[in-house]
Design a protein around this motif. Structure first.
Motif, PDB file in Angstrom:
ATOM      1  N   HIS A 190      -4.907  -6.012   2.769  1.00 27.20           N
ATOM      2  CA  HIS A 190      -4.722  -4.564   2.939  1.00 27.20           C
ATOM      3  C   HIS A 190      -5.353  -4.090   4.254  1.00 27.20           C
ATOM      4  O   HIS A 190      -4.795  -3.263   4.960  1.00 27.20           O
ATOM      5  N   ARG A 248      -6.188   6.689   2.980  1.00 30.01           N
ATOM      6  CA  ARG A 248      -7.584   6.688   2.542  1.00 30.01           C
ATOM      7  C   ARG A 248      -8.322   5.478   3.126  1.00 30.01           C
ATOM      8  O   ARG A 248      -9.430   5.594   3.640  1.00 30.01           O
ATOM      9  N   GLU A 298      -0.682   7.068   0.315  1.00 29.20           N
ATOM     10  CA  GLU A 298      -1.963   7.705  -0.011  1.00 29.20           C
ATOM     11  C   GLU A 298      -3.125   6.711   0.119  1.00 29.20           C
ATOM     12  O   GLU A 298      -4.146   6.997   0.746  1.00 29.20           O
ATOM     13  N   ARG A 299      -2.955   5.515  -0.447  1.00 31.81           N
ATOM     14  CA  ARG A 299      -3.997   4.483  -0.327  1.00 31.81           C
ATOM     15  C   ARG A 299      -4.174   4.051   1.120  1.00 31.81           C
ATOM     16  O   ARG A 299      -5.285   3.807   1.581  1.00 31.81           O
ATOM     17  N   LEU A 308       0.854  -1.187   0.000  1.00 29.46           N
ATOM     18  CA  LEU A 308       0.000   0.000   0.000  1.00 29.46           C
ATOM     19  C   LEU A 308       0.885   1.231   0.000  1.00 29.46           C
ATOM     20  O   LEU A 308       1.733   1.367   0.872  1.00 29.46           O
ATOM     21  N   TYR A 366     -11.300   1.628  -4.853  1.00 30.70           N
ATOM     22  CA  TYR A 366     -10.854   0.464  -4.083  1.00 30.70           C
ATOM     23  C   TYR A 366     -10.856  -0.842  -4.875  1.00 30.70           C
ATOM     24  O   TYR A 366     -10.968  -1.921  -4.297  1.00 30.70           O
TER      25      TYR A 366
END
Ligand SMILES: [Zn+2]
Length: 225
Positions: free
Chosen positions: A95, A43, A39-40, A36, A88
């Protein structure tokens, strides 16, 4: 003072040798797989907090009375029912696990195939947190316009079900700054709080919750800026 404001997080990698989730691209002497980017990660972390604390119904996710949700069900719901599901398409159970395990504030708890938020709920859940009798000083970040009513009436839970305190002054400042332009830090005498009958529970790495903080327990007000 420089604060992170919760606006950036390091990337998460997975070690190809031992399988650990780590924040460094090298582990066990080998380069890791990028799981990951920052940024992901940020979020997803914000979305998980929102779902598990406030809006499971918006994705028809079932949460039991202790706040647990099934991770597989979460993945499915985020990818198929969430309004921003297009962000997503890459999401898997792994994750969610990695974000939960490496959360810098200990916001999440994982047990088997389930996950819950440890604190911060506005939905009704019953979470048995360990009672704390060690911490002596706690902080609460707020805004100047709330100060006079807090000094008169104490700190009440408002939208959340519990009052949230932290033993980290930096986190209190972050919280206060997020709420507006005139951050104020309240310094709380945790022993007096307990002596007045308000139990203190440890909820995250630095986060503690209680039902109410009477004004007498506010030992000091610090103005930031
Ligand atoms: Zn490793």
């Amino acid at each position: 003072m420089k604060t992170k404001g919760g606006n950036s997080l390091p990337s998460i990698y997975k070690c190809k040798v031992c399988g650990a989730y780590v924040e460094h691209p090298i582990h066990c002497g080998r380069s890791c797989i990028l799981l990951l980017n920052g940024e992901r990660r940020l979020r997803l972390s914000k979305l998980l907090s929102a779902i598990l604390r406030h809006i499971p119904h918006e994705l028809s996710i079932s949460i039991d009375e202790e706040g647990w949700a099934d991770i597989q069900e979460l993945v499915y719901a985020i990818k198929h029912k969430w309004k921003n599901r297009h962000l997503y398409s890459w999401l898997s159970e792994e994750h969610i696990l990695a974000v939960a395990i490496l959360d810098p504030k200990g916001r999440f708890e994982v047990r088997g195939h389930s996950i819950r938020a440890r604190y911060g709920h506005s939905i009704k859940v019953k979470i048995d947190l360990p009672e704390d009798d060690e911490v002596k000083i706690l902080y609460h970040g707020t805004q100047l316009d709330k100060l006079s009513s807090i000094l008169k009436e104490g700190i009440k839970p408002m939208r959340r079900i519990k009052v949230h305190l932290t033993k980290s002054i930096e986190e209190a400042i972050e919280n206060a700054m997020r709420k507006g332009k005139h951050p104020v830090i309240l310094v709380i005498d945790a022993n007096l709080l307990r002596n007045m009958g308000h139990k203190v529970f440890k909820a995250g790495k630095n986060v503690y919750v209680t039902d109410y903080v009477p004004p007498q327990c506010i030992k000091e007000v610090r103005y930031i800026n």
